[in-house]
Motif scaffolding. Structure first.
Motif, mmCIF file in Angstrom:
data_model
loop_
_atom_site.group_PDB
_atom_site.id
_atom_site.type_symbol
_atom_site.label_atom_id
_atom_site.label_comp_id
_atom_site.label_asym_id
_atom_site.label_seq_id
_atom_site.Cartn_x
_atom_site.Cartn_y
_atom_site.Cartn_z
ATOM 1 N N PHE A 156 3.755 5.402 5.887
ATOM 2 C CA PHE A 156 3.793 4.458 4.777
ATOM 3 C C PHE A 156 4.332 5.104 3.500
ATOM 4 N N ALA A 157 4.076 6.388 3.298
ATOM 5 C CA ALA A 157 4.655 7.097 2.154
ATOM 6 C C ALA A 157 6.180 7.091 2.258
ATOM 7 N N GLU A 158 6.694 7.335 3.448
ATOM 8 C CA GLU A 158 8.141 7.314 3.670
ATOM 9 C C GLU A 158 8.718 5.923 3.418
ATOM 10 N N ARG A 159 8.031 4.897 3.889
ATOM 11 C CA ARG A 159 8.504 3.518 3.694
ATOM 12 C C ARG A 159 8.522 3.150 2.206
ATOM 13 N N LEU A 160 7.499 3.580 1.469
ATOM 14 C CA LEU A 160 7.461 3.313 0.031
ATOM 15 C C LEU A 160 8.585 4.041 -0.685
ATOM 16 N N TYR A 161 8.811 5.285 -0.310
ATOM 17 C CA TYR A 161 9.895 6.056 -0.926
ATOM 18 C C TYR A 161 11.239 5.386 -0.684
ATOM 19 N N LYS A 162 11.499 4.994 0.543
ATOM 20 C CA LYS A 162 12.765 4.346 0.873
ATOM 21 C C LYS A 162 12.920 3.004 0.157
ATOM 22 N N ALA A 163 11.810 2.316 -0.097
ATOM 23 C CA ALA A 163 11.863 1.033 -0.793
ATOM 24 C C ALA A 163 12.255 1.198 -2.258
ATOM 25 N N LEU A 222 0.600 -4.618 -11.889
ATOM 26 C CA LEU A 222 -0.063 -4.983 -10.645
ATOM 27 C C LEU A 222 0.072 -3.874 -9.605
ATOM 28 N N LEU A 223 1.287 -3.363 -9.428
ATOM 29 C CA LEU A 223 1.509 -2.301 -8.441
ATOM 30 C C LEU A 223 0.724 -1.043 -8.797
ATOM 31 N N LEU A 224 0.649 -0.707 -10.072
ATOM 32 C CA LEU A 224 -0.097 0.486 -10.492
ATOM 33 C C LEU A 224 -1.590 0.309 -10.259
ATOM 34 N N LYS A 225 -2.095 -0.902 -10.434
ATOM 35 C CA LYS A 225 -3.513 -1.169 -10.123
ATOM 36 C C LYS A 225 -3.766 -1.008 -8.628
ATOM 37 N N LEU A 226 -2.848 -1.514 -7.812
ATOM 38 C CA LEU A 226 -2.984 -1.381 -6.360
ATOM 39 C C LEU A 226 -2.877 0.078 -5.933
ATOM 40 N N CYS A 227 -2.062 0.837 -6.641
ATOM 41 C CA CYS A 227 -1.887 2.254 -6.334
ATOM 42 C C CYS A 227 -3.196 3.004 -6.546
ATOM 43 N N ILE A 246 5.859 -4.569 -2.062
ATOM 44 C CA ILE A 246 4.686 -5.438 -2.225
ATOM 45 C C ILE A 246 3.854 -5.491 -0.953
ATOM 46 N N ARG A 247 4.514 -5.661 0.180
ATOM 47 C CA ARG A 247 3.796 -5.783 1.456
ATOM 48 C C ARG A 247 2.959 -4.544 1.735
ATOM 49 N N ILE A 248 3.531 -3.379 1.556
ATOM 50 C CA ILE A 248 2.792 -2.144 1.848
ATOM 51 C C ILE A 248 1.680 -1.926 0.829
ATOM 52 N N MET A 249 1.973 -2.112 -0.446
ATOM 53 C CA MET A 249 0.961 -1.873 -1.475
ATOM 54 C C MET A 249 -0.240 -2.808 -1.303
ATOM 55 N N VAL A 250 0.005 -4.071 -1.009
ATOM 56 C CA VAL A 250 -1.101 -5.023 -0.853
ATOM 57 C C VAL A 250 -1.881 -4.754 0.432
ATOM 58 N N SER A 251 -1.172 -4.535 1.526
ATOM 59 C CA SER A 251 -1.864 -4.384 2.812
ATOM 60 C C SER A 251 -2.610 -3.060 2.942
ATOM 61 N N ARG A 252 -2.150 -2.016 2.277
ATOM 62 C CA ARG A 252 -2.776 -0.703 2.437
ATOM 63 C C ARG A 252 -3.681 -0.310 1.276
ATOM 64 N N SER A 253 -3.732 -1.107 0.209
ATOM 65 C CA SER A 253 -4.484 -0.720 -0.986
ATOM 66 C C SER A 253 -5.971 -0.502 -0.716
ATOM 67 N N GLU A 254 -6.556 -1.258 0.191
ATOM 68 C CA GLU A 254 -7.973 -1.103 0.483
ATOM 69 C C GLU A 254 -8.227 -0.287 1.743
ATOM 70 N N VAL A 255 -7.173 0.121 2.419
ATOM 71 C CA VAL A 255 -7.338 0.821 3.685
ATOM 72 C C VAL A 255 -7.203 2.335 3.505
ATOM 73 N N ASP A 256 -6.031 2.784 3.112
ATOM 74 C CA ASP A 256 -5.796 4.229 3.037
ATOM 75 C C ASP A 256 -4.809 4.635 1.942
ATOM 76 N N MET A 257 -4.860 3.957 0.806
ATOM 77 C CA MET A 257 -3.927 4.245 -0.279
ATOM 78 C C MET A 257 -4.091 5.669 -0.796
ATOM 79 N N LEU A 258 -5.291 6.187 -0.844
ATOM 80 C CA LEU A 258 -5.504 7.558 -1.319
ATOM 81 C C LEU A 258 -4.768 8.550 -0.416
ATOM 82 N N ASP A 259 -4.863 8.363 0.880
ATOM 83 C CA ASP A 259 -4.165 9.245 1.822
ATOM 84 C C ASP A 259 -2.647 9.108 1.696
ATOM 85 N N ILE A 260 -2.182 7.892 1.476
ATOM 86 C CA ILE A 260 -0.741 7.651 1.301
ATOM 87 C C ILE A 260 -0.260 8.355 0.036
ATOM 88 N N ARG A 261 -1.043 8.264 -1.035
ATOM 89 C CA ARG A 261 -0.671 8.941 -2.294
ATOM 90 C C ARG A 261 -0.582 10.446 -2.099
#
Length: 84
Positions: free
Chosen positions: A15-22, A75-80, A34-49
């Motif tokens: 997911f880090a790679e997908r965000l970078y490419k986006a 919004l994206l920064l809050k999800l991050c 948007i899709r990745i940030m919303v879907s992963r924000s409550e799952v594993d965003m810390l690990d992705i960061r």
């Protein structure tokens, strides 16, 4: 098939790679971002960061800040969740 293998081996790295490419280059792939940030924000965003910093040398928060603007950026920064 390659995406499935990458995701299974290292989900946060995938997911880090997908965000970078986006966000790299001219323009932003907003749907992907948007899709990745919303879907992963409550799952594993810390690990992705953590993977993002390890792989790309700057934080996901910083990259989002430089690539977006306005309420969309807020919004994206809050999800991050924070700056690493």
């Amino acid at each position: 098939m390659l995406a499935v293998v990458k995701c299974i081996k290292n989900t946060p790295g995938y997911f880090a790679e997908r965000l970078y490419k986006a966000m790299k280059g001219a323009g932003t792939k907003d749907r992907t971002l948007i899709r990745i940030m919303v879907s992963r924000s409550e799952v594993d965003m810390l690990d992705i960061r953590k993977e993002y910093v390890k792989n790309y040398g700057k934080s996901l928060y910083t990259h989002i800040s430089g690539d977006t603007s306005g309420d969309y950026k807020k919004l994206l920064l809050k999800l991050c969740g924070g700056n690493d």
